[in-house]
Design a protein around this motif. Structure first.
Motif, PDB file in Angstrom:
ATOM      1  N   MET A  15       4.957  -8.743   0.176  1.00 56.15           N
ATOM      2  CA  MET A  15       4.990  -7.375   0.783  1.00 56.15           C
ATOM      3  C   MET A  15       6.345  -7.236   1.366  1.00 56.15           C
ATOM      4  O   MET A  15       6.679  -5.995   1.405  1.00 56.15           O
ATOM      5  CB  MET A  15       4.029  -7.429   1.913  1.00 56.15           C
ATOM      6  N   ALA A  16       7.104  -8.155   2.096  1.00 55.51           N
ATOM      7  CA  ALA A  16       8.125  -7.910   2.793  1.00 55.51           C
ATOM      8  C   ALA A  16       9.170  -7.249   1.674  1.00 55.51           C
ATOM      9  O   ALA A  16      10.130  -6.347   2.144  1.00 55.51           O
ATOM     10  CB  ALA A  16       8.842  -9.112   3.239  1.00 55.51           C
ATOM     11  N   ALA A  64       8.228   0.189   6.568  1.00 58.84           N
ATOM     12  CA  ALA A  64       7.841  -0.670   7.449  1.00 58.84           C
ATOM     13  C   ALA A  64       6.696  -1.562   6.689  1.00 58.84           C
ATOM     14  O   ALA A  64       5.744  -0.990   6.005  1.00 58.84           O
ATOM     15  CB  ALA A  64       7.409  -0.628   8.637  1.00 58.84           C
ATOM     16  N   PRO A  65       6.503  -3.029   6.766  1.00 58.19           N
ATOM     17  CA  PRO A  65       5.335  -3.583   6.097  1.00 58.19           C
ATOM     18  C   PRO A  65       4.117  -3.080   6.910  1.00 58.19           C
ATOM     19  O   PRO A  65       2.984  -2.983   6.138  1.00 58.19           O
ATOM     20  CB  PRO A  65       5.432  -5.109   6.417  1.00 58.19           C
ATOM     21  N   SER A  66       4.056  -2.810   7.931  1.00 57.18           N
ATOM     22  CA  SER A  66       2.754  -2.308   8.716  1.00 57.18           C
ATOM     23  C   SER A  66       2.349  -0.984   8.037  1.00 57.18           C
ATOM     24  O   SER A  66       1.276  -0.698   7.988  1.00 57.18           O
ATOM     25  CB  SER A  66       3.097  -2.102  10.219  1.00 57.18           C
ATOM     26  N   THR A  67       3.353  -0.066   7.574  1.00 55.59           N
ATOM     27  CA  THR A  67       2.875   1.057   6.791  1.00 55.59           C
ATOM     28  C   THR A  67       2.369   0.730   5.377  1.00 55.59           C
ATOM     29  O   THR A  67       1.127   1.216   5.231  1.00 55.59           O
ATOM     30  CB  THR A  67       4.472   1.773   6.609  1.00 55.59           C
ATOM     31  N   ARG A  85       0.616  -1.906   4.940  1.00 55.31           N
ATOM     32  CA  ARG A  85      -0.938  -2.265   5.275  1.00 55.31           C
ATOM     33  C   ARG A  85      -1.826  -1.215   5.514  1.00 55.31           C
ATOM     34  O   ARG A  85      -2.878  -1.163   4.979  1.00 55.31           O
ATOM     35  CB  ARG A  85      -0.588  -3.330   6.435  1.00 55.31           C
ATOM     36  N   THR A  86      -1.312  -0.269   6.164  1.00 58.41           N
ATOM     37  CA  THR A  86      -1.942   0.963   6.373  1.00 58.41           C
ATOM     38  C   THR A  86      -2.426   1.776   5.366  1.00 58.41           C
ATOM     39  O   THR A  86      -3.441   2.215   5.067  1.00 58.41           O
ATOM     40  CB  THR A  86      -1.067   2.016   7.563  1.00 58.41           C
ATOM     41  N   TRP A  87      -1.516   1.940   4.316  1.00 59.73           N
ATOM     42  CA  TRP A  87      -1.689   2.648   3.008  1.00 59.73           C
ATOM     43  C   TRP A  87      -2.864   1.735   2.266  1.00 59.73           C
ATOM     44  O   TRP A  87      -3.547   2.365   1.784  1.00 59.73           O
ATOM     45  CB  TRP A  87      -0.450   2.742   2.356  1.00 59.73           C
ATOM     46  N   ASP A  88      -2.722   0.429   2.210  1.00 60.06           N
ATOM     47  CA  ASP A  88      -3.682  -0.458   1.499  1.00 60.06           C
ATOM     48  C   ASP A  88      -5.053  -0.190   2.325  1.00 60.06           C
ATOM     49  O   ASP A  88      -6.009   0.002   1.471  1.00 60.06           O
ATOM     50  CB  ASP A  88      -3.394  -1.853   1.656  1.00 60.06           C
ATOM     51  N   ARG A  89      -5.133  -0.227   3.458  1.00 61.47           N
ATOM     52  CA  ARG A  89      -6.468  -0.200   4.173  1.00 61.47           C
ATOM     53  C   ARG A  89      -7.042   1.311   3.971  1.00 61.47           C
ATOM     54  O   ARG A  89      -8.161   1.149   3.777  1.00 61.47           O
ATOM     55  CB  ARG A  89      -6.323  -0.541   5.644  1.00 61.47           C
ATOM     56  N   ARG A  90      -6.291   2.391   4.283  1.00 63.77           N
ATOM     57  CA  ARG A  90      -6.975   3.543   4.156  1.00 63.77           C
ATOM     58  C   ARG A  90      -7.185   4.257   2.914  1.00 63.77           C
ATOM     59  O   ARG A  90      -7.970   4.920   2.524  1.00 63.77           O
ATOM     60  CB  ARG A  90      -6.064   4.473   5.127  1.00 63.77           C
ATOM     61  N   TYR A  91      -6.042   3.915   2.048  1.00 57.04           N
ATOM     62  CA  TYR A  91      -5.794   4.724   0.621  1.00 57.04           C
ATOM     63  C   TYR A  91      -6.132   3.815  -0.665  1.00 57.04           C
ATOM     64  O   TYR A  91      -6.217   4.385  -1.803  1.00 57.04           O
ATOM     65  CB  TYR A  91      -4.925   5.604   0.629  1.00 57.04           C
ATOM     66  N   GLY A  92      -6.232   2.610  -0.441  1.00 54.18           N
ATOM     67  CA  GLY A  92      -6.430   1.710  -1.567  1.00 54.18           C
ATOM     68  C   GLY A  92      -5.245   1.525  -2.439  1.00 54.18           C
ATOM     69  O   GLY A  92      -5.035   1.053  -3.625  1.00 54.18           O
ATOM     70  N   GLY A 149      -2.933  -0.789  -2.137  1.00 53.35           N
ATOM     71  CA  GLY A 149      -2.117  -2.069  -2.050  1.00 53.35           C
ATOM     72  C   GLY A 149      -2.034  -2.899  -3.286  1.00 53.35           C
ATOM     73  O   GLY A 149      -2.439  -2.362  -4.417  1.00 53.35           O
ATOM     74  N   PRO A 150      -1.683  -3.959  -2.890  1.00 49.46           N
ATOM     75  CA  PRO A 150      -1.560  -4.918  -4.313  1.00 49.46           C
ATOM     76  C   PRO A 150      -2.701  -5.477  -5.133  1.00 49.46           C
ATOM     77  O   PRO A 150      -3.773  -5.607  -4.232  1.00 49.46           O
ATOM     78  CB  PRO A 150      -0.890  -6.219  -3.728  1.00 49.46           C
ATOM     79  N   SER A 151      -2.587  -5.461  -6.349  1.00 49.63           N
ATOM     80  CA  SER A 151      -3.902  -5.668  -6.911  1.00 49.63           C
ATOM     81  C   SER A 151      -3.953  -6.901  -7.874  1.00 49.63           C
ATOM     82  O   SER A 151      -4.764  -7.398  -8.273  1.00 49.63           O
ATOM     83  CB  SER A 151      -4.079  -4.473  -8.037  1.00 49.63           C
ATOM     84  N   ARG A 152      -2.711  -7.540  -7.964  1.00 48.36           N
ATOM     85  CA  ARG A 152      -2.867  -8.970  -8.613  1.00 48.36           C
ATOM     86  C   ARG A 152      -2.996 -10.153  -7.545  1.00 48.36           C
ATOM     87  O   ARG A 152      -2.669 -10.175  -6.562  1.00 48.36           O
ATOM     88  CB  ARG A 152      -1.428  -9.046  -9.053  1.00 48.36           C
TER      89      ARG A 152
END
Length: 308
Positions: free
Chosen positions: A1-2, A11-14, A16-23, A25-28
């Protein structure tokens, strides 16, 4: 992620937020509890950044990215080991696009430190004028168009403009022994509001060891004429961006007296058909830097542009 966060300029926190709220994130999936970003995952994030820069809300940008690259299909390759390795196959346009996205993301986040670092890194990597024409100016234009006439959001454009101004000044070396014996005077027409390109041109000329006298604040015609008379420049370059602000009679005022200077009109605000015969039109900043160097020292590209 970094490494993905560094590549996108967020930022990495951004992420994580996009992954949690909108899906987004990483898929592998890898062994254990870890997930890794694949090429399609990164492509979605880049599409989201473009949509954000165009004025979409975060939710709209995420939905657009997922529509363009749905989360389906065979397993994706793992994320490259580092951003530098992933850039090996990029052409110049892709590199500039990525730098522009990172710069706009930092500006939208009002992260002054990140903006300053991005500008310094971009100038160091590309050179002053390629950085200006390929990254900085397009981002400034996009942000300006996004909030034109609005009170909210314009602070991002102003913040970026201040950082760009400081970065161009820092990229302009002080010359102890310039190659030209008489300076080139750089200025704007009296009613011009966009003087930043002249700072970019001054930095580029200084990198070629061409001494310039820059007036970033547009001078009244009579003051500009006095400045030309007193400094006796080898060349005078007058910048005009906006249509309707450039008056060709200005060249007659600055060319009076015994001292003769080469006269150049630079920028899209000049009407080529209305220019006096003794005035040469410079269509863009890279060709302007080349032409001025050729006129003042009689050679082209004798020295590479210095990259600060």
């Amino acid at each position: 992620m970094a490494s993905v966060a560094r590549r996108l300029g967020v930022a990495p926190s951004t992420l994580r937020t996009w992954d949690r709220r909108y899906g987004l994130g990483p898929s592998r999936h890898t062994d254990g509890r870890h997930r890794r970003y694949g090429t399609s995952d990164i492509g979605r994030l880049e599409l989201m950044q473009r949509a954000l820069l165009s004025g979409a809300s975060t939710a709209e940008a995420a939905r657009y990215a997922l529509e363009q690259i749905p989360r389906s299909g065979p397993p994706q390759p793992e994320e490259p080991a580092s951003p530098s390795e992933s850039a090996v196959g990029d052409d110049g346009h892709e590199v500039r696009s990525r730098l522009a996205r990172r710069l706009s993301t930092a500006a939208l986040a009002m992260d002054v430190g990140a903006v300053q670092r991005m500008l310094a890194d971009t100038i160091a990597e590309l050179g002053v004028l390629p950085a200006w024409t390929g990254v900085v100016e397009p981002v400034l234009s996009a942000l300006g168009a996004r909030w034109r006439g609005a009170s909210a959001g314009a602070e991002v454009e102003y913040l970026l403009a201040e950082c760009v101004f400081a970065a161009l000044v820092r990229a302009t070396p002080v010359l102890d022994e310039p190659r030209n014996t008489r300076p080139v005077l750089l200025g704007c027409v009296p009613d011009e509001r966009d003087s930043m390109p002249m700072y970019a041109l001054a930095a580029s000329l200084a990198g070629r060891r061409i001494g310039a006298q820059l007036f970033g604040v547009p001078l009244p015609a009579e003051v500009l004429a006095v400045a030309v008379r007193r400094s006796a420049p080898a060349a005078v370059v007058l910048w005009a961006h906006g249509r309707g602000v450039a008056d060709t009679r200005l060249f007659a005022r600055v060319s009076r007296g015994r001292q003769r200077s080469r006269l150049f009109a630079c920028g899209p605000g000049w009407d080529p058909a209305g220019l006096p015969d003794k005035v040469e039109l410079l269509t863009d900043l890279p060709s302007a830097a080349d032409r001025i160097e050729h006129v003042l020292v009689g050679t082209r590209h004798q020295l590479p542009e210095r990259r600060e």
